[in-house]
Design a protein around this motif. Structure first.
Motif, PDB file in Angstrom:
ATOM      1  N   ASP A 187       0.915  -0.997   0.171  1.00  7.79           N
ATOM      2  CA  ASP A 187       0.065   0.052   0.089  1.00  7.79           C
ATOM      3  C   ASP A 187       0.744   1.041   0.043  1.00  7.79           C
ATOM      4  OD1 ASP A 187      -1.501   2.261   0.647  1.00  7.79           O
ATOM      5  OD2 ASP A 187      -3.099   0.735   1.866  1.00  7.79           O
ATOM      6  N   GLU A 188       0.802   2.081  -1.321  1.00 10.08           N
ATOM      7  CA  GLU A 188       1.777   3.134  -1.310  1.00 10.08           C
ATOM      8  C   GLU A 188       1.431   4.142  -0.494  1.00 10.08           C
ATOM      9  OE1 GLU A 188       4.506   3.204  -2.943  1.00 10.08           O
ATOM     10  OE2 GLU A 188       4.530   1.560  -4.477  1.00 10.08           O
ATOM     11  N   GLU A 189       0.167   4.453  -0.332  1.00  9.81           N
ATOM     12  CA  GLU A 189      -0.656   5.484   0.314  1.00  9.81           C
ATOM     13  C   GLU A 189      -0.241   5.338   2.013  1.00  9.81           C
ATOM     14  OE1 GLU A 189      -4.514   6.354  -0.187  1.00  9.81           O
ATOM     15  OE2 GLU A 189      -4.420   6.770  -2.608  1.00  9.81           O
ATOM     16  N   GLU A 190      -0.412   4.179   2.361  1.00  3.95           N
ATOM     17  CA  GLU A 190      -0.123   3.820   3.861  1.00  3.95           C
ATOM     18  C   GLU A 190       1.352   3.977   4.129  1.00  3.95           C
ATOM     19  OE1 GLU A 190      -1.631   1.165   7.229  1.00  3.95           O
ATOM     20  OE2 GLU A 190      -1.043   0.098   5.309  1.00  3.95           O
ATOM     21  N   ALA A 191       2.175   3.624   2.919  1.00  9.75           N
ATOM     22  CA  ALA A 191       3.605   3.827   3.368  1.00  9.75           C
ATOM     23  C   ALA A 191       3.946   5.089   3.325  1.00  9.75           C
ATOM     24  CB  ALA A 191       4.259   3.097   2.181  1.00  9.75           C
ATOM     25  N   GLU A 192       3.550   5.941   2.515  1.00 16.60           N
ATOM     26  CA  GLU A 192       3.842   7.403   2.469  1.00 16.60           C
ATOM     27  C   GLU A 192       3.261   8.051   3.915  1.00 16.60           C
ATOM     28  OE1 GLU A 192       3.169  11.338   0.025  1.00 16.60           O
ATOM     29  OE2 GLU A 192       2.364   9.467  -0.562  1.00 16.60           O
ATOM     30  N   ARG A 193       2.225   7.523   4.362  1.00 17.94           N
ATOM     31  CA  ARG A 193       1.667   8.434   5.799  1.00 17.94           C
ATOM     32  C   ARG A 193       2.820   7.877   6.822  1.00 17.94           C
ATOM     33  NH1 ARG A 193      -3.532   6.515   3.796  1.00 17.94           N
ATOM     34  NH2 ARG A 193      -3.335   4.793   5.407  1.00 17.94           N
ATOM     35  N   ASN A 194       3.180   6.900   6.713  1.00 18.81           N
ATOM     36  CA  ASN A 194       4.085   6.284   7.995  1.00 18.81           C
ATOM     37  C   ASN A 194       5.624   6.433   7.664  1.00 18.81           C
ATOM     38  OD1 ASN A 194       1.925   5.224   9.844  1.00 18.81           O
ATOM     39  ND2 ASN A 194       1.141   4.142   7.993  1.00 18.81           N
ATOM     40  N   GLY A 195       5.920   7.218   6.690  1.00 15.08           N
ATOM     41  CA  GLY A 195       7.334   7.296   6.356  1.00 15.08           C
ATOM     42  C   GLY A 195       8.092   5.925   6.211  1.00 15.08           C
TER      43      GLY A 195
END
Length: 286
Positions: free
Chosen positions: A259-267
């Motif tokens: 999940d790219e969006e979750e990855a970005e949200r969590n650094g």
């Protein structure tokens, strides 16, 4: 009273009669009774008893500021887990042993920070909630975390190799009782075998391995503190933990996520591993 095999236990118990603390007197009475019964059953030779004393002396000498060999001995004999089980609070997450590596204070960290100071291979996100046993979220709960690295070593085992505080963090939950931090998936590892406890395991042909896990101590006002682990599902030694600490309710899937969006949200960068679970505290008796 003559001191002989028939009078020995009573003589020692009687010597504690004036102990002012009734709980201490109870403990000493029971210790004397069971220890004398053990000696009477196995009838050790004088040399065997000397060897037992030498072993315990060696265990004490192996203890340092960053190593607790007596905790290790208690762990491999199953005593640590038995004490935890007997003192477990109903309604909360199951507890497990403290282990011998909670020897230094975990550094305070903000939610979402990484406890991986080395930058190892695949990142891992750990998240969840701290709840009261009735399901109420617990804001500002203290979540103390420590773990080994991907190679199975704690920071205190590798001074000069790992930075101090690697794999450790002290977090506080948000207003909804949530916690999250970045790390790596820990490895299974052998408990230290270069001391007397290791020699004991070798003599009994027991393996020294622990399954992969992350340690937690969780505290919140009005609740009984929780000491527990989360174990990585699918790894080796879940059925034969050297310290008997695995409970099925504590095995968690560290699933891979793209999940790219979750990855970005969590650094973190995708793909990453993600473990999500709740830690439930029992209310203190009123």
């Amino acid at each position: 009273m003559d001191f002989n095999k028939d009078t020995a236990t009573r003589a020692v118990q009687d010597s504690f009669r004036e102990t002012p603390d009734p709980r201490l007197r109870e403990l000493l009475d029971a210790l004397t009774r069971h220890l004398h019964a053990f000696v009477g059953e196995v009838r050790p030779t004088i040399r065997e008893w000397e060897q037992a004393i030498e072993f315990l002396t060696a265990v004490g000498r192996a203890c340092t500021d960053t190593r607790q060999e007596f905790v290790l001995l208690s762990d491999v004999l199953g005593v640590s887990m038995l004490v935890e089980t007997l003192n477990e609070s109903e309604g909360g997450t199951e507890s497990t042993v403290l282990g011998p590596f909670h020897m230094v204070e975990s550094p305070p960290r903000a939610l979402g920070d990484s406890i991986d100071l080395v930058g190892e291979a695949q990142p891992c996100l750990v998240s969840g909630r701290v709840l009261s046993s009735d399901g109420t979220p617990l804001p500002d709960a203290e979540v103390d975390v420590w773990q080994c690295d991907e190679k199975g070593f704690y920071d205190v085992q590798q001074p000069g190799v790992q930075p101090s505080g690697n794999g450790r963090g002290l977090f506080h939950t948000d207003p909804e009782g949530r916690f999250r931090f970045r790390t790596v998936v820990p490895s299974h590892y052998p408990i230290p075998t270069d001391g007397p406890v290791g020699r004991f395991l070798g003599a009994t042909r027991r393996h020294p391995y622990r399954p992969a896990h992350i340690h937690f101590i969780v505290r919140a006002a009005g609740h009984t503190p929780l000491t527990t682990h989360v174990f990585v599902a699918g790894g080796p030694y879940l059925e034969s933990d050297a310290v008997f600490a695995v409970k099925q309710s504590l095995i968690v899937d560290f699933a891979e996520s793209g999940d790219e969006e979750e990855a970005e949200r969590n650094g973190v960068q995708a793909p990453f591993r993600h473990a999500e679970f709740d830690l439930i505290l029992s209310r203190e008796p009123t």
